[in-house]
Enzyme design. Structure first.
Site, PDB file in Angstrom:
ATOM      1  N   ASP A 484      80.649  29.229  45.231  1.00  0.00           N
ATOM      2  CA  ASP A 484      79.245  29.595  45.696  1.00  0.00           C
ATOM      3  C   ASP A 484      79.064  30.984  46.565  1.00  0.00           C
ATOM      4  O   ASP A 484      77.635  31.162  46.829  1.00  0.00           O
ATOM      5  CB  ASP A 484      78.689  28.241  46.328  1.00  0.00           C
ATOM      6  CG  ASP A 484      78.040  27.135  45.349  1.00  0.00           C
ATOM      7  OD1 ASP A 484      77.835  27.490  44.206  1.00  0.00           O
ATOM      8  OD2 ASP A 484      78.358  25.999  45.832  1.00  0.00           O
TER       9      ASP A 484
HETATM   10  C1  BGC Z   1      78.844  26.520  51.450  1.00  0.00           C
HETATM   11  C2  BGC Z   1      79.451  25.977  49.863  1.00  0.00           C
HETATM   12  C3  BGC Z   1      78.467  25.226  49.070  1.00  0.00           C
HETATM   13  C4  BGC Z   1      77.357  26.170  49.096  1.00  0.00           C
HETATM   14  C5  BGC Z   1      75.879  25.163  48.557  1.00  0.00           C
HETATM   15  C6  BGC Z   1      77.793  27.197  51.073  1.00  0.00           C
HETATM   16  O1  BGC Z   1      77.167  27.269  52.638  1.00  0.00           O
HETATM   17  O2  BGC Z   1      79.974  27.150  52.058  1.00  0.00           O
HETATM   18  O3  BGC Z   1      80.619  25.291  49.999  1.00  0.00           O
HETATM   19  O4  BGC Z   1      78.667  25.045  47.924  1.00  0.00           O
HETATM   20  O5  BGC Z   1      76.804  26.229  50.644  1.00  0.00           O
HETATM   21  O6  BGC Z   1      75.506  24.306  49.260  1.00  0.00           O
HETATM   22  C1  NOJ Z   2      80.893  23.079  47.575  1.00  0.00           C
HETATM   23  C2  NOJ Z   2      80.070  22.977  46.027  1.00  0.00           C
HETATM   24  O1  NOJ Z   2      79.683  21.456  46.152  1.00  0.00           O
HETATM   25  C3  NOJ Z   2      80.928  23.488  44.976  1.00  0.00           C
HETATM   26  O2  NOJ Z   2      79.883  23.283  43.916  1.00  0.00           O
HETATM   27  C4  NOJ Z   2      81.484  24.726  44.952  1.00  0.00           C
HETATM   28  O3  NOJ Z   2      82.306  24.956  43.892  1.00  0.00           O
HETATM   29  C5  NOJ Z   2      82.623  24.616  46.460  1.00  0.00           C
HETATM   30  N1  NOJ Z   2      81.553  24.170  47.490  1.00  0.00           N
HETATM   31  C6  NOJ Z   2      82.900  26.130  46.562  1.00  0.00           C
HETATM   32  O4  NOJ Z   2      81.838  26.998  46.935  1.00  0.00           O
END
Ligand code: BGC
Ligand code: NOJ
Length: 810
Positions: A484
């Site tokens: 993400d």
């Molecule tokens: C986090 C991710 C997460 C994303 C969406 C980011 O701040 O680092 O792990 O998937 O937010 O909530």
């Molecule tokens: C947490 C999110 O829930 C997941 O969808 C994503 O793949 C990982 N973070 C990595 O960014």
């Protein structure tokens, strides 16, 4: 250092001190009513949706941590104590908390009194039961007072924290006998209320927080308990409704008394809300409470819960000489898979339960580790998820569990999303053989007028990648792929702009090698589903596209020693030896390798050796190296994290199994298992003081080598790690993998793993599988099914056959 131990026979983790490095929690509930509960009895409850139907109030990020919950205060003379230690923090003579599968229990002692508390949510009712048993272990009579205490949340957990000008005037309760009803907003648009009841006469009650705590006190020293020694019978009008009972308990030496508390949620039909003017219809409450009046009722419901879980956990069981692997496979990993399936990423001690709905990508992956447990629920989930897909195959990134509608705040454009739907559906069909799901009529964006078959949805998922390629012929990344935080089209310059939604969701150039790996893996699974439906033309078309992508990855995505990660919005490489920071990433190397890209060309071995050389550390495989030390406008959130944390060179436990699985693809069982062990809770239990999070479940992220304290875990419980590690250990390392044609057995284990047995229930039959490893890491020499030698690794499935005895020699 450990703060407890595993009791495998009882499927429990036994915590021996309340002072764990962080609250160590458990989840109660299997379907609609859920509670989070910590080892010091903190936590909260909700019905179905942690944001919209929150029953009890929690205070996030409070000091001390975890300082609101379902509390029992025991007043013994001048001493007031809690069985879970918090919130009074009165020193206990003994303390033990056992987190079990769907329940938690405590046994604590103070001044000759023993308290036993058992908390669980019955399988068939919308309530939590707390059985509180007090025993006088001293040789003198005891006159105790038992106080209960919960603080109601005014339903919408977000509004509850913000809108005080309204909320301080809306609170309403009713009290009848020993039952306290919370009915805020029932007078207007709600048709539900909550209750907190006990099966004994009470001395008094409290429903206004101020009267229980007293001004300038908190739940550590409630004035009513600690100073007055009694409650006042307050009826809340506005302010902060609570529910507290006061019970006098006289105990002769050796005597025990037990009380059953019920925290319940009830609904009425809109036309039957009232008993009389302003008085709520209590019929559902009476029906609920009548089921839980005695200890025998609790025993029965507890027995049902145990039976429910014993049945589920009998679907995949392992007997090996490795206790740690046995306990993860047989108990904790599967349990965590169920919890992540139920919660997605909504409610944990790191997710507030008010932020996110169900993730399209997350829920499809959670399914991979859950589908064998309750396939019918997985089926329903797949249809729900697919119903939010757009006509062009792309998807809302999240949807709300209560409405099952796509969440337009987050929108779409995460270009890996569509392919995860193929992954989830394929896993379901491989598990069950239920082809009918592919023919189900499923809407787009919840619009039934645009419905097609589920198989057509999968086709559009597949074609979304085919139709959205960049200059190198690789998939466009959109807003982001699995990571993400790799936001290549975002270019955010101002604080507060959310990386997940800021800027255009598309860009014509930035490409993802990771999605290419997914396309090869799930494109082939899609082709197999087309074959299954007899559509060989579609299967052939899909395989042709997969072949094109395979070749493109080798041509454009290979960096000499490893797979690159992506091309940015100016077509510069990311995750290449040419980069100064972020030279190598885990995702593309793990996924392209597990998809088999470059196995025969010898690339996978090289890629995985590079991963070991550059990304391995004591606590797991880091997501990238070297860490980004400055903010990169062209990369987005990934470079917003300090080095070593989260997506910037942390150990993201979720994708460690991809590398481990990839190792099994080339038969390196020793290395596959070495990776498995590094993030495995049963192994990291020994370093709980560094790791900090619960030693019985996976956390999302462990700090990497660049961090201030490498090895420190965060974000426990709700992570795709649960599903992927279960897939890794059960299907790839132990090698019992469901194919469309039947169960395959093809282990890839460390050479010293020894022989093992797996019992697997699959499509109505039980498979007793014995594996003789003979010190080998991989390769099946022979397979005998019910005395007959079978070539290959797939056990031929015979309709109606109930037992299979399988002997595999490696
Ligand atoms: C986090 C991710 C997460 C994303 C969406 C980011 O701040 O680092 O792990 O998937 O937010 O909530
Ligand atoms: C947490 C999110 O829930 C997941 O969808 C994503 O793949 C990982 N973070 C990595 O960014």
């Amino acid at each position: 250092m450990k703060f407890g131990y595993f009791d495998d026979a009882n499927k429990e983790y036994v915590i021996t001190t309340p002072k764990t490095p962080l609250p160590w929690i458990n989840y109660l509930g299997t379907k609609d009513f859920f509670s989070l509960i910590s080892n010091t009895e903190g936590g909260y409850s909700f019905y179905k949706d942690a944001k919209l139907l929150r029953i009890t109030r929690f205070r996030y990020n409070n000091v001390p941590a975890d300082s609101n919950g379902k509390y029992y205060y025991i007043k013994d003379g001048d001493t007031v104590w809690n069985p879970g230690w918090m919130p009074t923090k009165t020193d206990l003579d003994s303390y033990e908390c056992r987190h079990g599968i769907g329940y938690s229990k405590w046994e604590s002692r103070k001044n000759g009194v023993r308290a036993n508390v058992l908390a669980f949510v019955p399988t068939n009712d919308t309530c939590e039961l707390n059985q509180v048993k007090l025993t006088n272990e001293s040789d003198q009579a005891k006159e105790l007072t038992l106080f209960s205490y919960v603080e109601w949340c005014l339903w919408n957990a977000q509004d509850d924290m913000l809108n005080f000008q309204r909320n301080f005037s809306t609170g309403e309760v009713e009290v009848i006998g020993s039952t306290i009803y919370h009915k805020t907003e029932y007078r207007e648009r709600r048709n539900h209320y909550a209750l907190f009841s006990v099966n004994a006469p009470i001395e008094n009650f409290e429903t206004q927080r101020e009267d229980f705590l007293g001004a300038y006190h908190d739940n550590r020293d409630p004035k009513a308990v600690c100073e007055d020694g009694h409650l006042h019978g307050s009826i809340a009008h506005g302010w902060s409704p609570v529910a507290a009972h006061e019970i006098k308990v006289s105990l002769k030496p050796g005597e025990s008394k037990s009380f059953v508390f019920v925290l319940g949620y009830c609904e009425n039909p809109d036309n039957d809300k009232w008993e009389s003017k302003g008085v709520i219809n209590k019929a559902p409450a009476k029906a609920l409470l009548s089921k839980y009046q005695t200890d025998a009722d609790v025993d029965r419901a507890f027995g049902e819960l145990k039976a429910y879980w014993d049945e589920l956990l009998s679907i995949y069981t392992l007997e090996s000489s490795n206790d740690k692997v046995n306990r993860m496979v047989n108990i904790w990993n599967q349990y965590q898979c169920m919890v992540t399936f139920n919660m997605s990423r909504s409610a944990s001690y790191f997710e507030s339960g008010i932020g996110r709905g169900m993730g399209f990508r997350d829920s499809n992956q959670d399914l991979l580790g859950f589908v064998h447990l309750i396939p019918e629920r997985a089926r329903e989930r797949i249809i729900d998820i697919a119903s939010t897909q757009f006509e062009n195959g792309s998807a809302y990134h999240q949807y709300q569990p209560l409405t099952k509608r796509g969440n337009s705040d987050i929108g779409s454009g995460f270009n890996d999303d569509p392919l995860w739907l193929i992954a989830g559906t394929s896993a379901y069909v491989r598990e069950t053989g239920d082809v009918s799901i592919l023919k189900e009529t499923v809407p787009y964006d919840n619009d039934m007028s645009k419905a097609t078959s589920l198989m057509e949805h999968l086709k559009r998922s597949f074609d979304f990648t085919v139709n959205n390629k960049g200059p190198h012929g690789l998939p466009l990344i959109g807003r982001a792929d699995w990571n993400d935080c790799l936001n290549l089209n975002c270019f955010s310059e101002h604080p507060g702009e959310p990386f997940q939604t800021f800027g255009p969701s598309e860009g014509p150039v930035a490409e993802s090698v990771f999605i290419a790996g997914m396309f090869v893996k799930y494109g082939e699974e899609y082709a197999q589903l087309a074959d299954l439906l007899g559509d060989s033309a579609e299967a052939a078309r899909a395989r042709k596209e997969v072949k094109v992508m395979y070749d493109t990855v080798l041509k454009e995505g290979w960096d000499g020693e490893w797979f690159i990660r992506a091309f940015d919005a100016e077509s510069r490489k990311i995750g290449s030896k040419e980069c100064e920071e972020g030279k190598i990433f885990i995702e593309s190397n793990g996924f392209c390798s597990l998809a088999g890209i470059g196995v025969k060309e010898g690339y996978v071995e090289k890629a995985l050796d590079s991963v070991k050389a550059h990304l391995d550390c004591k606590y797991g495989v880091m997501i990238l190296q070297p860490a980004y030390t400055v903010y990169h406008l062209e990369l987005g959130e990934i470079s917003s994290y300090p080095p070593g944390y989260k997506e910037n060179a942390g150990i993201f436990c979720h994708n460690n199994p991809w590398v481990s699985i990839a190792e099994t693809v080339i038969g390196r069982g020793n290395r596959a298992f070495e990776i498995y062990k590094k993030t495995c809770p049963a192994y990291t239990e020994e370093i709980s003081e560094i790791h900090k999070t619960e030693p019985y479940v996976y956390c999302q992220m462990v700090a990497g080598n660049d961090a201030y304290i490498p090895g420190e875990g965060k974000n426990s419980w709700l992570t795709g790690t649960a599903a992927w590690t279960f897939v890794n250990i059960s299907q790839y390392i132990l090698g019992v993998y469901p194919t469309l044609k039947g169960l395959s057995v093809n282990p890839c284990v460390p050479s010293d793993f020894g022989n093992f047995k797996v019992t697997r229930k699959f499509r109505g039959a039980t498979y007793h599988i014995e594996v003789e490893t003979n010190g080998h890491e991989s390769g099946v020499k022979s397979m005998i099914v019910d005395g007959v030698n079978v070539p290959g690794t797939v056990i031929p499935y015979e309709e109606g056959k109930k037992e299979y005895n399988v002997k595999v020699v490696m």
